[in-house]
Design a protein around this motif. Structure first.
Motif, PDB file in Angstrom:
ATOM      1  N   LEU A 134       0.819  -1.203   0.000  1.00  0.00           N
ATOM      2  CA  LEU A 134       0.000   0.000   0.000  1.00  0.00           C
ATOM      3  C   LEU A 134       0.860   1.262   0.000  1.00  0.00           C
ATOM      4  O   LEU A 134       0.557   2.250  -0.697  1.00  0.00           O
ATOM      5  CB  LEU A 134      -0.938   0.015   1.214  1.00  0.00           C
ATOM      6  N   ALA A 135       1.952   1.223   0.770  1.00  0.00           N
ATOM      7  CA  ALA A 135       2.859   2.376   0.792  1.00  0.00           C
ATOM      8  C   ALA A 135       3.492   2.588  -0.580  1.00  0.00           C
ATOM      9  O   ALA A 135       3.599   3.728  -1.073  1.00  0.00           O
ATOM     10  CB  ALA A 135       3.932   2.175   1.848  1.00  0.00           C
ATOM     11  N   ALA A 136       3.919   1.461  -1.207  1.00  0.00           N
ATOM     12  CA  ALA A 136       4.506   1.573  -2.546  1.00  0.00           C
ATOM     13  C   ALA A 136       3.473   2.089  -3.543  1.00  0.00           C
ATOM     14  O   ALA A 136       3.776   2.900  -4.431  1.00  0.00           O
ATOM     15  CB  ALA A 136       5.046   0.207  -2.983  1.00  0.00           C
ATOM     16  N   GLU A 137       2.232   1.614  -3.376  1.00  0.00           N
ATOM     17  CA  GLU A 137       1.163   2.069  -4.272  1.00  0.00           C
ATOM     18  C   GLU A 137       0.910   3.559  -4.104  1.00  0.00           C
ATOM     19  O   GLU A 137       0.737   4.310  -5.092  1.00  0.00           O
ATOM     20  CB  GLU A 137      -0.106   1.282  -3.993  1.00  0.00           C
ATOM     21  N   GLU A 138       0.892   4.026  -2.872  1.00  0.00           N
ATOM     22  CA  GLU A 138       0.680   5.451  -2.638  1.00  0.00           C
ATOM     23  C   GLU A 138       1.815   6.273  -3.249  1.00  0.00           C
ATOM     24  O   GLU A 138       1.589   7.339  -3.847  1.00  0.00           O
ATOM     25  CB  GLU A 138       0.564   5.718  -1.132  1.00  0.00           C
ATOM     26  N   ALA A 139       3.053   5.758  -3.106  1.00  0.00           N
ATOM     27  CA  ALA A 139       4.192   6.465  -3.709  1.00  0.00           C
ATOM     28  C   ALA A 139       4.061   6.489  -5.229  1.00  0.00           C
ATOM     29  O   ALA A 139       4.348   7.508  -5.874  1.00  0.00           O
ATOM     30  CB  ALA A 139       5.491   5.802  -3.282  1.00  0.00           C
ATOM     31  N   GLN A 144       2.846   9.183 -10.246  1.00  0.00           N
ATOM     32  CA  GLN A 144       2.026   9.194 -11.459  1.00  0.00           C
ATOM     33  C   GLN A 144       1.274  10.509 -11.578  1.00  0.00           C
ATOM     34  O   GLN A 144       1.129  11.090 -12.668  1.00  0.00           O
ATOM     35  CB  GLN A 144       1.065   8.007 -11.406  1.00  0.00           C
ATOM     36  N   LYS A 145       0.789  11.005 -10.445  1.00  0.00           N
ATOM     37  CA  LYS A 145       0.073  12.276 -10.453  1.00  0.00           C
ATOM     38  C   LYS A 145       0.993  13.410 -10.863  1.00  0.00           C
ATOM     39  O   LYS A 145       0.623  14.310 -11.633  1.00  0.00           O
ATOM     40  CB  LYS A 145      -0.506  12.520  -9.063  1.00  0.00           C
ATOM     41  N   GLU A 146       2.239  13.335 -10.345  1.00  0.00           N
ATOM     42  CA  GLU A 146       3.229  14.360 -10.689  1.00  0.00           C
ATOM     43  C   GLU A 146       3.572  14.304 -12.175  1.00  0.00           C
ATOM     44  O   GLU A 146       3.665  15.325 -12.866  1.00  0.00           O
ATOM     45  CB  GLU A 146       4.479  14.169  -9.831  1.00  0.00           C
ATOM     46  N   LYS A 147       3.697  13.035 -12.678  1.00  0.00           N
ATOM     47  CA  LYS A 147       4.010  12.846 -14.098  1.00  0.00           C
ATOM     48  C   LYS A 147       2.874  13.362 -14.969  1.00  0.00           C
ATOM     49  O   LYS A 147       3.069  13.997 -16.007  1.00  0.00           O
ATOM     50  CB  LYS A 147       4.266  11.368 -14.365  1.00  0.00           C
ATOM     51  N   LYS A 148       1.652  13.082 -14.510  1.00  0.00           N
ATOM     52  CA  LYS A 148       0.484  13.535 -15.267  1.00  0.00           C
ATOM     53  C   LYS A 148       0.434  15.059 -15.294  1.00  0.00           C
ATOM     54  O   LYS A 148       0.124  15.686 -16.315  1.00  0.00           O
ATOM     55  CB  LYS A 148      -0.778  12.959 -14.629  1.00  0.00           C
ATOM     56  N   GLU A 197      -1.456  -2.379 -17.512  1.00  0.00           N
ATOM     57  CA  GLU A 197      -0.677  -2.983 -16.428  1.00  0.00           C
ATOM     58  C   GLU A 197      -0.413  -2.003 -15.312  1.00  0.00           C
ATOM     59  O   GLU A 197      -0.336  -2.359 -14.144  1.00  0.00           O
ATOM     60  CB  GLU A 197       0.642  -3.549 -16.953  1.00  0.00           C
ATOM     61  N   GLU A 198      -0.300  -0.668 -15.706  1.00  0.00           N
ATOM     62  CA  GLU A 198      -0.091   0.338 -14.670  1.00  0.00           C
ATOM     63  C   GLU A 198      -1.340   0.466 -13.797  1.00  0.00           C
ATOM     64  O   GLU A 198      -1.272   0.613 -12.588  1.00  0.00           O
ATOM     65  CB  GLU A 198       0.258   1.672 -15.311  1.00  0.00           C
ATOM     66  N   VAL A 199      -2.544   0.387 -14.444  1.00  0.00           N
ATOM     67  CA  VAL A 199      -3.791   0.488 -13.687  1.00  0.00           C
ATOM     68  C   VAL A 199      -3.945  -0.694 -12.740  1.00  0.00           C
ATOM     69  O   VAL A 199      -4.284  -0.556 -11.561  1.00  0.00           O
ATOM     70  CB  VAL A 199      -4.988   0.580 -14.655  1.00  0.00           C
ATOM     71  N   SER A 200      -3.680  -1.914 -13.246  1.00  0.00           N
ATOM     72  CA  SER A 200      -3.816  -3.102 -12.400  1.00  0.00           C
ATOM     73  C   SER A 200      -2.818  -3.081 -11.262  1.00  0.00           C
ATOM     74  O   SER A 200      -3.129  -3.463 -10.138  1.00  0.00           O
ATOM     75  CB  SER A 200      -3.649  -4.363 -13.258  1.00  0.00           C
ATOM     76  N   THR A 201      -1.604  -2.597 -11.532  1.00  0.00           N
ATOM     77  CA  THR A 201      -0.600  -2.534 -10.460  1.00  0.00           C
ATOM     78  C   THR A 201      -0.988  -1.513  -9.412  1.00  0.00           C
ATOM     79  O   THR A 201      -0.785  -1.702  -8.219  1.00  0.00           O
ATOM     80  CB  THR A 201       0.768  -2.173 -11.061  1.00  0.00           C
ATOM     81  N   ALA A 202      -1.618  -0.442  -9.894  1.00  0.00           N
ATOM     82  CA  ALA A 202      -1.984   0.609  -8.956  1.00  0.00           C
ATOM     83  C   ALA A 202      -3.041   0.145  -7.966  1.00  0.00           C
ATOM     84  O   ALA A 202      -3.061   0.573  -6.824  1.00  0.00           O
ATOM     85  CB  ALA A 202      -2.496   1.818  -9.735  1.00  0.00           C
ATOM     86  N   PHE A 203      -3.938  -0.798  -8.337  1.00  0.00           N
ATOM     87  CA  PHE A 203      -5.020  -1.220  -7.459  1.00  0.00           C
ATOM     88  C   PHE A 203      -4.803  -2.598  -6.821  1.00  0.00           C
ATOM     89  O   PHE A 203      -5.631  -3.048  -6.043  1.00  0.00           O
ATOM     90  CB  PHE A 203      -6.358  -1.237  -8.218  1.00  0.00           C
ATOM     91  N   ALA A 204      -3.722  -3.319  -7.159  1.00  0.00           N
ATOM     92  CA  ALA A 204      -3.517  -4.684  -6.645  1.00  0.00           C
ATOM     93  C   ALA A 204      -3.375  -4.693  -5.128  1.00  0.00           C
ATOM     94  O   ALA A 204      -3.987  -5.507  -4.433  1.00  0.00           O
ATOM     95  CB  ALA A 204      -2.290  -5.305  -7.305  1.00  0.00           C
ATOM     96  N   ALA A 205      -2.585  -3.799  -4.545  1.00  0.00           N
ATOM     97  CA  ALA A 205      -2.377  -3.765  -3.088  1.00  0.00           C
ATOM     98  C   ALA A 205      -3.668  -3.427  -2.367  1.00  0.00           C
ATOM     99  O   ALA A 205      -4.008  -4.006  -1.334  1.00  0.00           O
ATOM    100  CB  ALA A 205      -1.286  -2.763  -2.742  1.00  0.00           C
TER     101      ALA A 205
END
Length: 367
Positions: A134-139, A144-148, A197-205
């Protein structure tokens, strides 16, 4: 007439003398005086009294019977004070163990134990792994938000440059082409989408966290990290309660083992005196009953010994008195056909008659 009277008197005298000789022969020449006869009667009374005392002592058999009934139960060995003290101490320890056992028989039930009644809670490593994810996901979301945000900024810059190039293109037509390029770049950046894959990784945790919380009956509302921390606390409480339960079971087993040992020791002690008792938590009444029986036996033994001594003394006195009376019986009743009192009465009759004849014969001779 005188001659006839003399003849009758002579015959009477001869009969009296014959009777006196017969009595003297029966008494073998021994004629007790009245004082001796009185002493002999007193002696015979003393013999009867001594015999009565012996019979009276022998008739007091209630305690003796009680002693004979109880004696086999103890195989000739009575419990000592030390043995009674040891039995009471063992019984007190048995009661303490029974009290502690009763307190340990009911397991302690906590919220965590009810929560994980049907399944084992997750380990600390599993919960920590999801918290780290969850911590890695939040990071990753923050990056991602910064990149966007940077992509949008670039798109806006390109759009501004395209507008400027178009404005300036009125003076230099070549810049219209540059404005078109900047417009295309801005549109591509604006319409850029996330990869699957980025979306699935973002919600897996988050999915794993919610699944774990749901599996163990913990609400997933609010902050997932807080909910996972709550699950970790419940898991730790469950393991602590399980450890306490194992200690309780071990303590209960140790108490029951000690209890069985004490029961065997107490039952063996009672069995040594032929007393069979069932297993129970308190033998105090049985110990007191045994103590009363032992005291009763001790009293019976003391009374029996005292009675035996009295009986022996009475028998010795009776024998002594009989030894004094025996010469009289052997002289006047050598064949022991008469009882002592009958013999004494018979001799008294003989002596009285002999004394009467002894007085009458001289008188008759004088007449």
């Amino acid at each position: 007439a005188f001659l006839a009277q003399k003849e009758r008197m002579q015959k009477e005298l001869s009969a009296l003398e014959e009777s006196a000789r017969e009595l003297d022969a029966r008494m073998k020449g021994k004629h007790p005086t009245p004082e001796e006869m009185t002493a002999l009667r007193r002696l015979l009374d003393s013999i009867y009294e001594a015999r009565a005392r012996v019979n009276e002592i022998a008739s007091l058999s209630s305690q003796s019977e009680k002693y004979e009934i109880l004696k086999p139960d103890f195989a000739g060995a009575l419990p000592t004070k030390e043995e009674f003290s040891a039995m009471l101490s063992a019984n007190l320890e048995l009661q303490n163990i029974a009290h502690r056992e009763q307190g340990l028989q009911t397991p302690t039930e906590s919220t965590a134990s009810r929560h994980f009644a049907r399944q084992t809670p997750p380990t600390e490593g599993e919960i920590k792994g999801i918290l780290d994810a969850l911590a890695a996901e939040e990071a990753a979301r923050a990056a991602q938000k910064e990149k966007k945000g940077s992509g949008k900024t670039t798109s806006v810059v390109c759009l501004v440059l395209a507008v400027l190039a178009a404005v300036v293109g009125f003076f230099a037509p070549i810049l219209f082409a540059l404005a078109a390029v900047f417009s295309i770049i801005s549109l591509c950046l604006f319409l850029q989408k996330k990869k699957p894959e980025e979306v699935s990784t973002a919600f897996a945790a988050e999915i794993a966290a919610r699944d774990m919380l749901s599996r163990y009956g913990v609400s997933a509302e609010g902050n997932l990290r807080d909910r996972l921390t709550e699950l970790s606390l419940l898991s730790r409480q469950w393991r602590e309660s399980e450890s306490a339960e194992q200690k309780r079971i071990k303590s209960l087993q140790a108490l029951r083992s000690k209890k069985q040992q004490l029961l065997r020791e107490l039952q063996e002690q009672f069995r040594a005196w032929d007393i069979l008792l069932p297993p129970k938590n308190d033998y105090r009444d049985d110990i007191e009953a045994l103590r009363r029986d032992v005291a009763r036996i001790a009293r019976a033994v003391a009374e029996k010994e005292q009675r035996d001594r009295r009986r022996e003394a009475a028998l010795a006195e009776q024998k002594r008195l009989q030894a004094e009376f025996t010469p009289f019986l052997r002289h006047f009743d050598p064949e022991a056909k008469l009882k002592p009192a009958e013999c004494l009465d018979r001799v008294q009759e003989w002596e009285t008659e002999y004394r009467r004849l002894s007085r009458r014969i001289p008188e008759l001779r004088a007449e």
